[in-house]
Scaffold this motif. Structure first.
Motif, PDB file in Angstrom:
ATOM      1  N   PRO A  59       0.816  -1.216   0.000  1.00 40.96           N
ATOM      2  CA  PRO A  59       0.000   0.000   0.000  1.00 40.96           C
ATOM      3  C   PRO A  59       0.850   1.266   0.000  1.00 40.96           C
ATOM      4  CG  PRO A  59       0.105  -0.885   2.215  1.00 40.96           C
ATOM      5  CD  PRO A  59       0.825  -1.868   1.333  1.00 40.96           C
ATOM      6  N   TYR A  60       0.346   2.261  -0.689  1.00 42.21           N
ATOM      7  CA  TYR A  60       0.919   3.612  -0.612  1.00 42.21           C
ATOM      8  C   TYR A  60      -0.247   4.586  -0.539  1.00 42.21           C
ATOM      9  CZ  TYR A  60       3.291   7.981  -1.483  1.00 42.21           C
ATOM     10  OH  TYR A  60       3.758   9.267  -1.346  1.00 42.21           O
ATOM     11  N   SER A  61      -0.289   5.398   0.516  1.00 40.63           N
ATOM     12  CA  SER A  61      -1.401   6.335   0.666  1.00 40.63           C
ATOM     13  C   SER A  61      -0.902   7.719   1.054  1.00 40.63           C
ATOM     14  CB  SER A  61      -2.401   5.838   1.712  1.00 40.63           C
ATOM     15  OG  SER A  61      -1.779   5.671   2.969  1.00 40.63           O
ATOM     16  N   ALA A 109       2.302  10.028  -6.092  1.00 46.27           N
ATOM     17  CA  ALA A 109       1.255   9.038  -6.363  1.00 46.27           C
ATOM     18  C   ALA A 109       1.535   8.286  -7.660  1.00 46.27           C
ATOM     19  CB  ALA A 109      -0.104   9.725  -6.427  1.00 46.27           C
ATOM     20  N   ARG A 110       1.864   8.997  -8.726  1.00 46.62           N
ATOM     21  CA  ARG A 110       2.102   8.361 -10.020  1.00 46.62           C
ATOM     22  C   ARG A 110       3.377   7.496  -9.996  1.00 46.62           C
ATOM     23  NH1 ARG A 110      -1.123  10.573 -14.251  1.00 46.62           N
ATOM     24  NH2 ARG A 110      -2.360  12.360 -13.548  1.00 46.62           N
ATOM     25  N   MET A 136       3.647   3.401 -10.703  1.00 48.93           N
ATOM     26  CA  MET A 136       4.591   2.774 -11.629  1.00 48.93           C
ATOM     27  C   MET A 136       5.470   1.745 -10.929  1.00 48.93           C
ATOM     28  SD  MET A 136       5.724   5.820 -14.276  1.00 48.93           S
ATOM     29  CE  MET A 136       6.268   6.989 -13.054  1.00 48.93           C
ATOM     30  N   GLU A 137       5.661   1.916  -9.622  1.00 42.84           N
ATOM     31  CA  GLU A 137       6.421   0.948  -8.842  1.00 42.84           C
ATOM     32  C   GLU A 137       5.619  -0.321  -8.573  1.00 42.84           C
ATOM     33  OE1 GLU A 137       9.730   1.272  -6.952  1.00 42.84           O
ATOM     34  OE2 GLU A 137       9.910   2.358  -8.843  1.00 42.84           O
ATOM     35  N   GLY A 138       4.322  -0.275  -8.892  1.00 43.33           N
ATOM     36  CA  GLY A 138       3.472  -1.442  -8.686  1.00 43.33           C
ATOM     37  C   GLY A 138       2.730  -1.444  -7.364  1.00 43.33           C
ATOM     38  N   ASP A 139       2.805  -0.340  -6.625  1.00 47.70           N
ATOM     39  CA  ASP A 139       2.105  -0.267  -5.344  1.00 47.70           C
ATOM     40  C   ASP A 139       0.614  -0.011  -5.548  1.00 47.70           C
ATOM     41  OD1 ASP A 139       4.615  -0.497  -4.242  1.00 47.70           O
ATOM     42  OD2 ASP A 139       4.811   1.643  -3.759  1.00 47.70           O
ATOM     43  N   GLU A 140      -0.182  -0.349  -4.546  1.00 45.24           N
ATOM     44  CA  GLU A 140      -1.603  -0.010  -4.545  1.00 45.24           C
ATOM     45  C   GLU A 140      -1.712   1.392  -3.942  1.00 45.24           C
ATOM     46  OE1 GLU A 140      -5.537  -0.395  -5.485  1.00 45.24           O
ATOM     47  OE2 GLU A 140      -3.929  -1.811  -5.954  1.00 45.24           O
ATOM     48  N   VAL A 141      -2.033   2.360  -4.777  1.00 40.64           N
ATOM     49  CA  VAL A 141      -1.977   3.770  -4.382  1.00 40.64           C
ATOM     50  C   VAL A 141      -3.363   4.335  -4.161  1.00 40.64           C
ATOM     51  CG1 VAL A 141      -1.301   6.090  -5.136  1.00 40.64           C
ATOM     52  CG2 VAL A 141       0.219   4.145  -5.572  1.00 40.64           C
ATOM     53  N   CYS A 142      -3.497   5.091  -3.092  1.00 36.60           N
ATOM     54  CA  CYS A 142      -4.729   5.846  -2.870  1.00 36.60           C
ATOM     55  C   CYS A 142      -4.370   7.236  -2.368  1.00 36.60           C
ATOM     56  CB  CYS A 142      -5.636   5.137  -1.862  1.00 36.60           C
ATOM     57  SG  CYS A 142      -7.308   5.827  -1.843  1.00 36.60           S
TER      58      CYS A 142
END
Length: 555
Positions: A39-41, A68-69, A73-79
Motif C-alpha cells: 500500500p501507498y497512501s 502518487a504516479r 509505476m512501482e506497482g504499489d496499490e496507491v490511494c
C-alpha cells in the motif's frame, strides 16, 4: 481538419482533457485494499471550500501527484485521498457577504437554522470550484473517495473525539483570557493571531493617590483599557512604594478607587515600576487578578466598542475612545508624557484587524500530555521532516505548548456536543440527552478540530474499515510550513491519541514561491498569474513542469 491530419502545433487542452477523462472514467485513480500489493497512501491537505486554485496549490498538488504516479509505476496499490475543509470563519464571512450583496440580508436577520441552510446551499453551488480546478491541473486523486469535513461520518468522528477527551479530563470549559476578533466576533486560538511590527505610542498617565498625597505614574499602549483597571501593581519590596501598598488611587475618568498591590509582574527596572492592572483585557494582568482576587471588568462589546462599564465613553469605537481618553487626561493635567515606540500588534488572521485580549468563557483542550508522544515520534525518527530544519520549529512550539481554545462563536461548523439545563447541569455526549429542558451549547468547534483527524476520519474512523487496516498510517504528507502548528503537529497528536500510532511517516514542507522582490505570490498584490490562465495558454503539463523545476529555488 480530418481525423488523419496532425495539428501543426501541440494542442495541450485537447490531449489533457481526453486522457484525464479516460483515466478517471476507467477508475485508474481508485485505490482499494489489495493483499497482493504494497500500500501507498497520501491525504490531500484539504483546501478551504471557499478556495480557488493558486500557484501554492499547483506546487503542493503537483508534488503529491508525482509521488502518487511514481508509486503506481512501482506497482504499489496507491490511494490519494481528496476532500475539502468547511473553513468555519472564512466560509461564514463569505456567505454573509454574498447574502448582503445578493439579497440584502444576513445571518442575524435569518437566524441560525436558516442561515446554516443557506451556507449549505452556497457550498453545493460554489464549494466544488477548487476540486474542479484540481482536476484541470491533472491531479490523480481517488475522486471516488472525496470527502468534506462536515460529511456525516466525519462529523461523527468529531463528536466522538470531543466526548473522549472530555471524559478523559482533557477538555474543560472555563473563563480565561482569549484573543477576540471584533470582525468575526469570535474567539481565536493563539496560532490564528498574526503579529505585525507597528509604530505606536506609550502613554504615561498620573493616577492620583486617594489621600491627596501625590500620584503614581503608569504607562500603557492601550489607554482605552484603563476604564477596566482594578489595581495598580508596584514591585515587591520596592522602597519607593512600600509605604503605599494597601492604599488606593482614584482611577481617572471614573468614580472608582482601586488598590495598590505588590506583585512580581511589576518590574522595578521598567519605567516607574508601577503597572496598571486590567485583569479582563491582558493575559499577564489576568494572572495578577487571580493572585490578588481582583475584580474582572470587561469594557468592550463584541465588536470592540466601549460598553456600559466605560461610562461616558459607551458606544465609542476602541480607537476613537483611545484618542478621547488621551485628550481628557491631558485636559485634567494627568498626562505625564507620550513616547514613540515600535511594538508587535496581534492581528486576526481572518478579520484583518487587531485582536482584543478579552476574558471569556470558552472550551479548551489540555495539550501537554497529548504532545508527549508526538514530540518523541519526531525526535526518534518515526516521523521525518524534510527539510530537517523544521524540526527545530516543531520542537520549540510543542515543548512550550499551551491549551487550545477550541470554541468559536459562529454558526457554520460542528456544534459543540454539550447541553445545559436550569439546574446548572452539563451533559456531554455524542447524542442529545433524554428529557426536556436541555439546551445545546451555541458555539461550534474550531475548524482545525476536525482537520486534525483528517488522516483517519477520511478513511471512515471511528468505524473499523478495511481502508484503515490497509492504508493507515499514510506514507507521506506534503504541506506548507505555515501550518506546522495548525495542522501537522495536531494530526500527529491525534494519530497517537486515537489510533495509537503515527498518521504518516514523512512530512515534506514545500517552499514558498516569491517574486523578484521577495514577496509571496498573491493575487491581491498583483504579482501572481492565474494558474488557470497559464493552463489555458500553455497546458497543465507545462505549468506543472515549470513549478517543479523552480521549486528548489524557492524559499
Amino acid at each position: 481538419m480530418s481525423d488523419s491530419e496532425m495539428p501543426k502545433a501541440y494542442e495541450s487542452s485537447a490531449v489533457e482533457e481526453k486522457w484525464y477523462s479516460y483515466w478517471e472514467n476507467n477508475g485508474l485513480f481508485h485505490g482499494k485494499p489489495n493483499p497482493d500489493k504494497k500500500p501507498y497512501s497520501i491525504v490531500i491537505p484539504p483546501p478551504n471550500v471557499t478556495g480557488i486554485l493558486t500557484m501554492g496549490h499547483v506546487l503542493n498538488n503537483t508534488l503529491q501527484d508525482i509521488l502518487a504516479r511514481w508509486h503506481r509505476m512501482e506497482g504499489d496499490e496507491v490511494c490519494w485521498f481528496p476532500g475539502t475543509d468547511h473553513a468555519g470563519i472564512a466560509t461564514e464571512s463569505r456567505v454573509e457577504k454574498y447574502l448582503r450583496e445578493k439579497e440584502g440580508t444576513g445571518r442575524d436577520e435569518l437566524g441560525r437554522e436558516e442561515f446554516v441552510k443557506r451556507v449549505w446551499t452556497w457550498r453545493e453551488q460554489y464549494g466544488g470550484t477548487i476540486i474542479r480546478q484540481l482536476r484541470k491541473l491533472g491531479t490523480s486523486c481517488d475522486w471516488e473517495r472525496e470527502r468534506f469535513t462536515m460529511d456525516e461520518g466525519l462529523s461523527d468522528a468529531v463528536k466522538q473525539v470531543f466526548v473522549q477527551l472530555y471524559n478523559k479530563g482533557y477538555i474543560k470549559r472555563g473563563k480565561r483570557m482569549i484573543n477576540w476578533c471584533p470582525v468575526s466576533k469570535t474567539a481565536l486560538s493563539d496560532e490564528e493571531v498574526i503579529y505585525k511590527e507597528e509604530n505606536g505610542k506609550f502613554y504615561h498617565f498620573k493616577y492620583p493617590l486617594s489621600d491627596g498625597s501625590g500620584f503614581l505614574v503608569v504607562a500603557t499602549t492601550r489607554p482605552e483599557t484603563m476604564l477596566g483597571d482594578t489595581a495598580v501593581a508596584v514591585p515587591v519590596g520596592d522602597p519607593r512604594y512600600k509605604h503605599l501598598v494597601g492604599k488606593t488611587v482614584d482611577l481617572p475618568l471614573t468614580d472608582r478607587k482601586i488598590p495598590i498591590i505588590e506583585d512580581q509582574h511589576a518590574d522595578p527596572e521598567k519605567g516607574t515600576g508601577c503597572v496598571k492592572i486590567t485583569p479582563a483585557h491582558d493575559p499577564n494582568d489576568f494572572e495578577v487578578g487571580l493572585r490578588h482576587n481582583l475584580d474582572f471588568i470587561n469594557v468592550f462589546t463584541k465588536d470592540a466598542k466601549m460598553n456600559e462599564r466605560a461610562g461616558k465613553y459607551k458606544g465609542m469605537d476602541r480607537f476613537e475612545c483611545r484618542k478621547q481618553i488621551v485628550a481628557d487626561m491631558e485636559q485634567l493635567g494627568l498626562l505625564d508624557k507620550i513616547e514613540d515606540l515600535v511594538h508587535a500588534v496581534g492581528y486576526s488572521e481572518r478579520g484583518g484587524v487587531p485582536v482584543e485580549p478579552m476574558l471569556s468563557e470558552q472550551w479548551f483542550v489540555k495539550m501537554d500530555e497529548l504532545a508527549k508522544p508526538a514530540i518523541e515520534a519526531v525526535r526518534n525518527g518515526t516521523i521525518k521532516f524534510y527539510p530537517e530544519r523544521w524540526t527545530k520549529t516543531y520542537f520549540h512550539w510543542m515543548e512550550n505548548i499551551k491549551d487550545w481554545c477550541i470554541s468559536r462563536q459562529i454558526w457554520w461548523g460542528h456544534r459543540i456536543p454539550a447541553w445545559y439545563n436550569d439546574r446548572n447541569e452539563v451533559y456531554v455526549g455524542v447524542n442529545p440527552p433524554e428529557g426536556d429542558g436541555w439546551r445545546q451549547d451555541e458555539d461550534v468547534l474550531d475548524t482545525w478540530f476536525s482537520s486534525w483527524l483528517w488522516p483517519f476520519s477520511i478513511m471512515g474512523w471511528p468505524k473499523d474499515t478495511p481502508e484503515q487496516k490497509y492504508f493507515y498510517p499514510t506514507n507521506d504528507l506534503v504541506t506548507g510550513p505555515d501550518i506546522i502548528f495548525f495542522w501537522v503537529a495536531r494530526m500527529i497528536m491525534a494519530g497517537y491519541e486515537f489510533k495509537g500510532t503515527h498518521p504518516f511517516r514523512n512530512v515534506y514542507f514545500t517552499s514558498i514561491i516569491r517574486d523578484d522582490l521577495g514577496r509571496k505570490l498573491s493575487k491581491s498584490l498583483g504579482n501572481s498569474p492565474d494558474p488557470l490562465d497559464v493552463i489555458g495558454q500553455y497546458g497543465a503539463d507545462a505549468l506543472r513542469f515549470s513549478i517543479i523545476y523552480i521549486a528548489s529555488l524557492c524559499k
